[in-house]
Structure formats: structure tokens, C-alpha cells
Design an enzyme around this catalytic site. Structure first.
Site, PDB file in Angstrom:
ATOM      1  N   ALA A 123       8.504   5.553  -1.128  1.00 46.49           N
ATOM      2  CA  ALA A 123       9.750   4.918  -0.714  1.00 46.49           C
ATOM      3  C   ALA A 123      10.952   5.483  -1.452  1.00 46.49           C
ATOM      4  O   ALA A 123      10.813   6.094  -2.507  1.00 46.49           O
ATOM      5  CB  ALA A 123       9.659   3.415  -0.984  1.00 46.49           C
TER       6      ALA A 123
ATOM      7  N   SER B 246       8.003   6.912   4.572  1.00 44.25           N
ATOM      8  CA  SER B 246       7.787   5.503   4.280  1.00 44.25           C
ATOM      9  C   SER B 246       8.707   4.620   5.123  1.00 44.25           C
ATOM     10  O   SER B 246       9.833   4.998   5.440  1.00 44.25           O
ATOM     11  CB  SER B 246       8.072   5.239   2.807  1.00 44.25           C
ATOM     12  OG  SER B 246       8.123   3.860   2.544  1.00 44.25           O
TER      13      SER B 246
ATOM     14  N   TYR C 245       4.966  -0.377   6.138  1.00 43.42           N
ATOM     15  CA  TYR C 245       4.809  -1.636   5.421  1.00 43.42           C
ATOM     16  C   TYR C 245       4.966  -2.711   6.472  1.00 43.42           C
ATOM     17  O   TYR C 245       6.080  -2.954   6.950  1.00 43.42           O
ATOM     18  CB  TYR C 245       5.881  -1.812   4.337  1.00 43.42           C
ATOM     19  CG  TYR C 245       5.561  -1.107   3.056  1.00 43.42           C
ATOM     20  CD1 TYR C 245       4.481  -1.509   2.274  1.00 43.42           C
ATOM     21  CD2 TYR C 245       6.348  -0.049   2.609  1.00 43.42           C
ATOM     22  CE1 TYR C 245       4.192  -0.862   1.077  1.00 43.42           C
ATOM     23  CE2 TYR C 245       6.063   0.593   1.418  1.00 43.42           C
ATOM     24  CZ  TYR C 245       4.982   0.191   0.653  1.00 43.42           C
ATOM     25  OH  TYR C 245       4.699   0.831  -0.519  1.00 43.42           O
TER      26      TYR C 245
ATOM     27  N   THR D 112      -0.173   0.726   5.116  1.00 47.54           N
ATOM     28  CA  THR D 112      -0.457   0.426   3.704  1.00 47.54           C
ATOM     29  C   THR D 112      -0.911  -1.022   3.579  1.00 47.54           C
ATOM     30  O   THR D 112      -0.191  -1.930   3.995  1.00 47.54           O
ATOM     31  CB  THR D 112       0.791   0.677   2.846  1.00 47.54           C
ATOM     32  OG1 THR D 112       1.115   2.064   2.926  1.00 47.54           O
ATOM     33  CG2 THR D 112       0.543   0.301   1.398  1.00 47.54           C
TER      34      THR D 112
ATOM     35  N   LYS E 182      -4.325   2.779   4.410  1.00 48.94           N
ATOM     36  CA  LYS E 182      -4.081   3.291   3.061  1.00 48.94           C
ATOM     37  C   LYS E 182      -4.194   2.195   2.014  1.00 48.94           C
ATOM     38  O   LYS E 182      -3.627   1.112   2.168  1.00 48.94           O
ATOM     39  CB  LYS E 182      -2.685   3.896   2.975  1.00 48.94           C
ATOM     40  CG  LYS E 182      -2.284   4.350   1.568  1.00 48.94           C
ATOM     41  CD  LYS E 182      -1.047   5.211   1.581  1.00 48.94           C
ATOM     42  CE  LYS E 182      -0.669   5.652   0.180  1.00 48.94           C
ATOM     43  NZ  LYS E 182      -0.023   4.605  -0.590  1.00 48.94           N
TER      44      LYS E 182
ATOM     45  N   HIS F 148      -2.128   3.402  -5.043  1.00 48.01           N
ATOM     46  CA  HIS F 148      -0.670   3.321  -5.017  1.00 48.01           C
ATOM     47  C   HIS F 148      -0.096   3.900  -6.300  1.00 48.01           C
ATOM     48  O   HIS F 148       0.914   3.413  -6.823  1.00 48.01           O
ATOM     49  CB  HIS F 148      -0.251   1.844  -4.857  1.00 48.01           C
ATOM     50  CG  HIS F 148       0.924   1.629  -3.952  1.00 48.01           C
ATOM     51  ND1 HIS F 148       0.822   0.950  -2.757  1.00 48.01           N
ATOM     52  CD2 HIS F 148       2.229   1.986  -4.050  1.00 48.01           C
ATOM     53  CE1 HIS F 148       2.024   0.894  -2.179  1.00 48.01           C
ATOM     54  NE2 HIS F 148       2.883   1.524  -2.951  1.00 48.01           N
TER      55      HIS F 148
END
Lengths: 369, 369, 369, 369
Positions: free
Chosen positions: B94, B121, B145, B171, B240, B264
Site C-alpha cells: 500500500a 494494492s 482489501y 488479502t 494471500k 504480510h
């Protein structure tokens, strides 16, 4: 000191006092120019493998043996039909002119005085002829960095044979140079010509970086190359840079007369195991078919003992000889070998092993510290 | 430098000299403002997992292979039907505007130049459209996200699809933000707007803390969400944040087209294992049903090699790309990828592996250092 | 500050900002007098076991679980029929007047605010009655250092029962004081009276060294003592200081209603294992017959999670509560519990565990770092 | 202070305050001349084995045992038919005049006061007769460095027997001196005569280096030598320097009345295991046929406990006694023994072991830290 192409070459010729080979490095650092010292001592990438080489000797421990009824341990040995006063040998190492103006000629002389075995690199500062002439009569092996140019290979093998070397060590773990950051940071280029390269079109190495030197070397090496060198020279060919049982058998299958376990002193593939940690598995695979040579990280008599106990027949040192060479020339090299051999003798006595053959039956423990 | 909301954004555009990616961090620290640098580099809690990510690569060692008769190793690969020049990919990360005024657009451009794969991202500084427009044509995946707001999810997936992304990375390991102390100590709030969030009621992230950003994200994610995204986009969906065989099978069962092993970068659950240490067990469970992607802690060519050898098909880097981006924009990112790929090639040659496929058959040792 | 017998007692009453409990120690060190701080924080001998207590949590790793479809994890639990908002409890800890003028009364108040369980030590600075009166209604257990004098034991158990404590914790790992060098170097003597000792001939502890205090305690404790206390109080008796399956079964055989795994925060037998490292074997031996309590070295939400996953039902903290007490009185203690519980909740979410019961089914890895 | 041949010998005679034996070393360093201190404290080569001796005690952990219903643990023991107040003994250690003008006579006196066992070295500063006369009546063993000269051996054994020693300890791990670098760096030569050597042609050691002293010792020791000493003295002969099950059985086969596990405090074979790490395997091989003695690295009561638990019957200390001797003469030595025995008693109580015999049944864990 002699200044060669702006690089200060040492000229010392003297026996040196040695407490241990680790401290010798610090002394040598005072007198070897930074670029040369970086080239000699550094490893590749973040030097994990270089450091692992030293740590690995702690993975195995020698059992002190008492009541063994021995005294006066003897380090004499015979490998490849050659009588040696010590199983410690000079490992192939390039560009010894970085340490001393006489380079490999002086190294060979010191090695001869110690009754040890000399190996000379293709990339030596002194020529094969000069080393043979000035080297005090040490039995010699010649280490070949195989060139892409077979005229070069044939020519240099001819010279080596003419100089009476008793075996060829073919290095196979350096088909490309390891990623050595010290040389990059130092912008290191060889200031001293490499004598054996002079008459070839590829130049003599002077003023070149390591990657340029390696660029001339063959990147592609297989069993047929081993066979070709055997056929051409009719000498025993030892394959150096073996780190696995698989490669050991592969080399023997190709006719190798010896297997040399080494990770090039942590200078080539980083992220690999310590050389000492793979020695036992390689030696077991070889199973006494041919002699096993070993180097990478040896600094102590106990290191030599441990390597012999796990299957090595000869144990090489490289960097410590550079330090001795810089500080004392031929006599400095002799001092290094003598010191290490004396440490070995103490260990032999305390471990109850009278001969090198006895060491090979010594048990090592593997306790984790 | 551009000052955006009081934050100095770099504008460098140049190829950079790289000794190694670890040292690059120190250089980047000089020019990325402290808050941004802390956000980029820190992990959660006491950073046990962050540090474990690096240590873990030492748990396995590459066996140098000689006599393999190979040269000129090739890093080309094809995953998800996409031809790539390297198995090294840009990991989803990000807020790249923290490193450079052009953010992900420049990253994508550098990645394209390296022939690698870009992933963008949800929380990128540059919009999907701007990255697609300015990104030099790199194949792209879009990382989602998932929001609590499905209008948002649909809208952003529409945009991604319109921009031609080839897969969605969902994610799932960040349903709540990891406890990152650096951000707390720095009172860090995003100074740079997150372009993809602008038109939604939740705001664009600017001036918000990490926990506020995560608050808008879905905390509850299950296999049905994976299926819903597959159904909506008709694109391959890669899950992920998988760190166990169980979750890998769960994801594949839900229709995942790929499994992305990652913790992460040590930023989420602290006290968990290094990502590298669970890779092999996940890959074995996946058993080639779908591609395996991997990141967390990669800094060396040998790291990439080891991850591929344990079952990864693609290996991501995150923070190092930020450093290259800050120091040189698109060309800086390209330099990072090129450097790492060159390290990989040296390792490949010395390990006797000519292709990425060969690496997957390479044996690793597990000696403890 | 209040000066009591030359010792400066803190009087702070405020919520405190906490980054983590490790940093809190440094802050508390600024305001707790050196002798008291040494008494609170030190361990015995060379503190091997004290340090092992922290290292041990790295021996096991939490597997991040994604796709678990949970949100809003809950830390509520019920143990011994008592509803608690958190499985984190206040461990028995003597002499809290060293940290704050209100001592255990304030601790109990903060614990109550956090919805946690208070345990009060025989050697508390505040009396049982005062803690009950001022403690904000937290459920309480009373920890007994069994005296050689049964009149004392009966009297103090009567008081505890009168105050409404719900269980007795009988400490059995301190039949003699550990060899704590900090107290010797500091010539530490308790400056603050121990309220529960005042009316007994043995004195109130003020101006006494630790060994004098322990001298009054029973050195000889066996299963019959456990039975005697059960019979006298008719309360559940939890045996604290169990570090082996053998002792756990021995305690349950003697009628114990709970087993408390602890090595006294590394303050008693040095050279023993970390408490966390024996927890799993004890819990397996107990096999859910009675609740298992645990303390020693807990500083992180991930530590709490790991202890619960290995079989603990309640997890105690000691020293961190002292730090919170010194810095903020009751509200400081509350801040400590709240912070740690928040860290736990993040871990729970990322590990895919919605309830304390779920944690008990979570798998931990054991990779060596 | 007395100046002897330019060396300052301490004359202190006083009880000393001891926090722990590790800190005592720092205190002793202030008052023992550097050459003597180096001789006393150093090990051989890079001191891997010396350091391993300390680390090894962390390889095993004591299980705290509660509810054991014991109190007032007793350290009395009986070995070789000798009643002792403690299983801690004075290990054989040469040249104690380096620490104190009264040397071994004072050591023996302090040992006697502690109810422990004295062992006197062949290379002691004080003569056998003087130690017997001034030594306060401690039961004594005499340690023999076997000479190449059997007249010497017979003469010194005659003296020892005349002085009433109860056993002979034959050291077999020092057929050559370990490579001790501190002595080389310090150019250390013994400034204090070795009383037992005075009347022999080999001289009294004064002004000699360690290697010269060892040169007179037998390098060749076998089972026949053990038998010869047994036959000559008709005393129990304990073989010291055993580090393997093989040598233990070999010694017992030769008639040894005891097996002494030791690596000479890390002063002889470096690269070997910690003495503690081989103790258990040796004790199991001995299987209670003869007593097992142990030394090397003991500094803590918990160390003593662990050695007893793994099979030792007596546990020796060497260097700490030197420190006590330097700081306080006989009373200093007594303080050292008393302190260590007090630490042992605390550990015994907390481990639930009332007697030395109980310790031998105590379980140790082996968790890796």
C-alpha cells in the site's frame, strides 16, 4: 616494499611468531593494502557461508582419550603416492602477489620447508616455471580454471606437466564468480599481472576486475571435461568444489582421481552449507575409492583433526598462508604450517591418536552449543 | 522534492547503484520521512516474526552443484499463462506515494522494464487507471482489501477489470491491522491520499491512521467471499496470507486460482512462524493444483532460489521496491529487480540449475547454524 | 509521593499510555526506588530461568488462520464458576506497597475495572479487609504462604473467607526463598509493613529481609497440608508452583481444585525450565480434571494466546501490574490489563479464534529460531 | 603482600562476602598478578571447550518439586568410606602459591573447615608434608602427574602415603600441555617453586614455563601404569580425565577405584565437549561399579545439583577456590565452599530433595535455550 602499479607489495622474509592463525589475520591487515586484503579475506553476498565455515567446526567435538599409551604423535602421511610430513596442504589460491612480491614462489618454498604439498592456481601471480624454479622442491599440484579457449588449457597443462606437477586440480565451483561485495565496494582490480595468462589474448589480468577474469573461464563444465583433461595430461585429476555425495560419485564416474570438498572458502555460492558440514556425507559416498581433500575455514589444529576424522585425507589452508606470506615470505608461510601442525600434534596426543590413520578412526560427538 | 500535506515526496528518476538490498534500506532511510519509513519497514508487536522472516532463510542451505554442464541460466517463467522474465514479482504494498510522488505508477513502470509482474494494492496512492496508463505495460494483478461495503468492492473490481488486470489477489490475513508500534510511536497518519478510496464515503485515507483504514475493511472473510469475488469478476482469484496447509486447501476448495504464502512481511500476526518456514508444508499440500506465490523477508538471490526450491512459483518483494522507488523512481525499481535477478542468476549457475523449473528440483539441506 | 520509613511511595492515579509492557518497565524504573524495583524485577541466582521464561514463548508459534469467517473476538471466560471479561488475571504478588501507597487495594480496583480476577498475597501491603473494601468488587482469590504457625494460618484463612474470597491459592514452590542477588546487593529490607502479619508475633515484615520473612513460612509442605486447608476453609484450593506432570497429579490427588503452573517468575529455583516450556506436559497430565492457571514471563497478547493454546485456563501477570500501579494506581493497573487484552484480541482475530475456547483448539508450531 | 621472585603473593586471612562465584573472579583479578591470573583462569586454544563447560549446564534443567514434604536438606555424603559434609570437593589444581603465600596448606585448611575433601597436586606450591601439617585435618587425596622418572613417582607416592592420603588421583588427560595462549602471550613462567619437585633433578619448576613442566611428565600412559600405581601404593587409584564410556570401562578394567570425569577445566584438549555433557554417558557406563567424580565449569549450587543428578558422586571446584584463597586464605576458601554449599541447599529444598542420595534420583529436563 615494492610498489607495483600503485600497489604496495610486501618483501618480508622471516620466521614469524604466531599465537594463533586468527590473530595473524589482524597483523596481516596492517600491511596488505585494503583492496588486496578485501579480495583475500571476503566471501560472497552477506558471507553467511563464509561464517558458517568457521561455526561448523563447533558442530562436532573431539573425544579426549586417555590411557591410550601413545606418545610422540606423527603427522606423516602418504597420499597419491606422495610422502608428506603433514596432512595440511596449501589450498589453491589465486594472486598471491597481493600479499608478497614473490607470490607463489615464496609460498611454495615455505610449504616445501614444512614438508607439505603445494598447489598452484591458474591465476597465480608467479608463473608455473618460476614457482617450480624457486619453490624449494615441494611436491606440487596444479589447479586449473578451465578456459573457454582450449588452446589456453592445453598450453597451460603442458607447462604444468613440464614443471613436474603430480596432479591436476580442476576447480568446478567457479563457473561464474561469486558475488563478492568487498571487491565491488573497493572497486578492486588486480594490480599484479597473472603470469600464466600473459601470453594469451585474454590478457594477464592486470587492471581487471574479478568478473572479467572469470568471464574468460568456462561457465559450462561437465564430466566430459574431466575426461578430456585426464586424457590430455595423463595425470591424476582431482575435482575441486564438490559439496554433495551426488557430485562426488559423478566426478569419480568421470574418472576423477580425487574429490576435493570445498566451498571455495565461502567465496562462491553463498547460502550453501559449511564445507565441513557436508564432508562426512561426501566421504561416506566416496567410500575410500579415491582420496578426499578438504578446505574452507580451517584455522586450528583441532579443525584439521576433525576434518581428518570425518573422512578427509588432506586438509587445505588458504587465507592463513596469505597472512604468513605477507608477514614473512617463505619463512612466514613455513611458520604458519609449522604452527598449525604443532597444534595438530597436541590434539593428536590428547585424543590418543598416534598417526594420521588413527585420527580417521577417532569418534566425534555432535552436541549442540 | 514535493511537499504534500507537509510530507516530502521524492521525485528521483534514475538507475541506482546497488551493492545489496539490505544496504539500500539505509540509503532510503536518508530520504524517506521518518513516519513513512517507519510505516514501510516496521512489523507488529516486538517484531519477532519480522526478524524470523529473515533468519528463516538460514534454516535451509543450497547445495552447490558442479559438473552440471550448464551455462547462461535463464530466469524466464510462465505463471497463470503470463510470460515473465523473472519469477521475482512486486508484492502488493500500500501507499507507495510515501516513497515517491509518482507512487505505484512508477513502480509499475520499473517492474515492466524488468519484465516482472506488478500487483497493485487497493490502498495504493495512485489510482488503478493511472497505474495502468503510466505503468509501462507490465502485466498486473489487483490486490483487494475487501470492504464491508460491497458497493465499494464491486466498483473497484470493475475498475481493475477495466484496467485489464489478469488476476485478483484477495488479502485475508489483515481483517484487523497488526499491532505496529512504530506507527503508534510516530503518531503516523497517511499524508498522501489513497486514490482508489476517493470517491467512496469512507474517504481517501489521507490524515487517517492505519487502524481507521483497516476499520473500513471487512473483518469477517470466509470461503463464500472468495467465491463471490470469483463469480463477480470471472478472473482468477489468488488468496494471500495463507500460512498453513489447512488454509491452502480451504482456499482451493473455495475456488482459489492461486495460494499466496505470506505473513504480510511480519506486519500482521506477530508470534507466528517465518513465512519461509511454512512454505514447504503449504506447497506440499497444494501439490501443484494451483500456483504458489510467496513473499516476506526476501532480500537475496539465494532467498529467491530457496523459496522456488521449496515450492513457490513466484517470489515477491515489497520493502526493497519502496527503497528503489524512493531513490530512483521507475528506474530505481528496475535497478532493484535487475540486481536481485542478477544475484539469482549467479546462484542458479553455481547450483547447476539452468531454468526456474530446474530450481524446483534442487535439493536444500537443513543444517542448523 | 509519600515517604514511608524512608521509602518513596508513589501516589499516581491516572490512565496511562502504553506502547508495550516491556517499555513500561523502563518507565516504572524511573519512579520506583531502586531497592523496591530490584525486589520486584529480579530473579534468583544468575537469572537463567527468569530469562528462559521470556525466551520460551519463541519456542512455539501461532499459525495465522485466514478465511475463518470470524470477527469481533471475545475474551470472556468462566473459570471456577466465575464470569470474567478476560482470561488474564492478576498473579499473586507480595508487597505492592513498594509500587504505590495504596498497594493491593488499588491493584484490585484496576483489576475489577478490567473485569479480571484479583489474587491477594499473604504478604500484601494492604490488609485483606482493606483490599476487599477498596478493591472495586473484583472477584478475589487469596494466596497463602503457609506459616509454621497454624494459629496464623487459621486466622488469615478466616479473614480471607470473611472477605469473600472464592478460592485459596496455596504456594508450594517457596518453602525457602530463592537466592535473589539483587536484594543482597541492595541490602533490601521491606520498608512497608505487611498488613496481614501485623497482629502476629512474627511481626509485620517491616525492616526485614526476604530470608527472614520466608523463615516464618513452612519449609515442609505435603499433600496433607493441602487437605488440611481444604477441610478448614471448605473453599477450592489451587496449588501454585507446579512444574511437572507428577506434581500436578499429586496435587489433584490431594484434592486440589486447580493447578497453577508457575516458577514464581524465575524468583525461586534457578536452573529450572521456563514455566511456558512445561505447561503443555502439565496440562496434558491434568487432562481437564481441574482448571490450569499459568504465569511467569507473560508480556504480550501473543504470550497469553500461546499459554491458552497449550492448556492454560487463566494466565497471570505480575510485574507489569506493578509497573502500571506505580505509574497510575488503579487506573494504571486497568490500563495494563486493557492493553494486554487488546493485544490478545488482535492476535485472536488474526489467528481465526473467536472465543477463548477456540484458542484452546489452536495449533502451535515449534520451529527453532 | 610477599614478593617472591618478583611475584606478589597475597597474605589475606579472612572470611569473605560472596554474592556469587562469578563475581568473585573479578575481585580476585584485582589482587592476583596478571601472569598468575592468566595461568589460573585461561583455557586452551580459542577456549571453545572452556566456554562450553559453562554453557553446558544450561542444557539440562532441574524440575522444581513441590509437595515433597521435606525440609532442612542435608549435604552430608560418604564416598570411598569417607564421611564428608558436602559432595563439593577441592579439585586437583597446581601452583596455588600463585594465589596466596600459604598455597595448598591454606586451601586444605579452608576445605577442612567446610568438611570437604582436599586433593593436592603433584605440582603444588606447598609440599605434601606441609599441607598435611598445616591443612587442618581435611581428608586428602593426592593427585599424581606421572613422571617419566619412576624414582620420582615412587618417592612422591611414598611421601603421599606417609602423609596419610586416602587415595591417588592419576591424571591422564595431560600427557602434553594444552595449548594455552594466555601463558604464551604473558610469557608466563612459574615464579613460585613447586615444593614436591625440589629434590629431583628435574628442578622445582620455578622460572619454568608450562611446557617445560609437562615435558618431565610421562606422555605415554596406559592401563599398565594404573595397575603399577595400584600395586605400588595399595591405595585406591582414581583415574582423572575420563570423558568417554570407553575410557571409563578401560580404567575400571585396569583396576581403577574411581572414575573422574573432567576436561581439566578446558585447559587441555580444546575442541572437545563440555565435561558436563559427557557425564551422563560415562556414569551410565560405570553403572555404580565405582564412584564417579566430576569437575569443569562448576560455579553454582544448581551446577552441583545437576552433576549429582546425572551420576556424579563428588563434584570438584578449582578456579573459585583460587579466588577465595587469594582474597581470604584458608577462611576465603572456606567461604567459597560454604557459599556454594548454601546455594546447593536452596536448590535441594526447592527441588524436593532432602539428601544427596535423593538428588541422584532427580529428573532433569533437556530443553534447548
Amino acid at each position: 616494499m615494492v610498489i607495483t602499479n600503485g600497489y604496495k607489495q610486501n618483501e618480508n622474509e622471516r620466521l614469524i611468531d604466531i599465537v594463533n592463525l586468527t590473530q595473524l589475520e589482524a597483523e596481516a591487515k596492517q600491511i596488505i593494502p585494503a583492496g588486496g586484503f578485501g579480495y583475500i579475506t571476503s566471501g560472497s553476498e552477506d558471507e553467511f557461508t563464509l561464517q558458517a565455515n568457521r561455526k561448523a567446526f563447533q558442530h562436532r567435538q573431539i573425544v579426549p582419550r586417555s590411557l591410550s599409551n601413545i606418545e610422540k604423535p606423527q603427522t606423516d602421511t602418504n597420499v597419491f603416492g606422495i610422502d608428506l610430513k603433514t596432512p595440511i596442504i596449501m589450498a589453491p589460491a589465486a594472486a598471491q602477489g597481493l600479499a608478497h612480491v614473490k607470490g607463489e614462489a615464496d609460498t611454495a618454498k615455505g610449504v616445501a620447508k614444512a614438508g607439505a604439498l603445494m598447489t598452484e592456481s591458474t591465476y597465480s601471480s608467479a608463473s608455473i616455471a618460476d614457482v617450480a624454479a624457486g619453490g624449494g622442491g615441494a611436491p606440487q599440484f596444479f589447479q586449473l580454471y578451465m578456459s573457454k579457449n582450449w588452446d589456453f588449457n592445453r598450453s597451460i597443462l603442458d607447462e604444468a606437466k613440464k614443471a613436474g606437477v603430480k596432479a591436476i586440480i580442476l576447480t568446478v565451483d567457479a563457473t561464474v564468480g561469486g558475488y563478492r561485495e568487498a571487491d565491488i565496494v573497493n572497486h578492486f582490480q588486480f594490480p599484479i599481472p597473472m603470469a600464466n595468462l600473459v601470453k594469451f589474448s585474454q590478457g594477464d589480468g592486470e587492471g581487471k576486475g574479478i568478473s572479467e577474469i572469470y568471464a574468460a573461464a568456462a561457465q559450462k563444465i561437465g564430466p566430459k571435461d574431466v575426461q578430456r583433461i585426464i586424457d590430455y595430461t595423463d595425470l591424476p585429476v582431482i575435482v575441486k568444489g564438490i559439496e554433495s555425495p551426488e557430485d562426488a560419485l559423478y566426478a569419480i564416474g568421470a574418472g576423477a582421481a580425487g574429490v576435493y570438498v570445498s566451498n571455495h572458502g565461502g567465496r562462491q555460492l553463498n547460502g550453501g552449507p559449511a564445507s565441513f558440514d557436508v564432508l562426512e556425507s561426501v566421504a561416506k559416498a566416496v567410500n575410500h575409492q579415491v582420496p578426499v581433500l578438504f578446505d574452507s575455514g580451517v584455522r586450528r589444529g583441532s579443525d584439521v583433526f576433525k576434518a581428518l576424522a570425518l573422512g578427509a585425507d588432506l586438509v587445505g589452508i588458504g587465507r592463513p598462508a596469505f597472512f604468513g606470506l605477507a608477514l614473512g615470505g617463505a619463512d612466514g608461510v613455513f611458520s604458519v604450517f609449522e604452527h598449525l601442525n604443532n597444534e595438530l600434534k597436541i590434539v593428536m596426543q590428547l585424543a590418543g591418536t598416534k598417526t594420521v590413520a588413527d585420527i580417521k578412526h577417532a569418534k566425534l560427538l555432535n552436541i549442540q552449543y
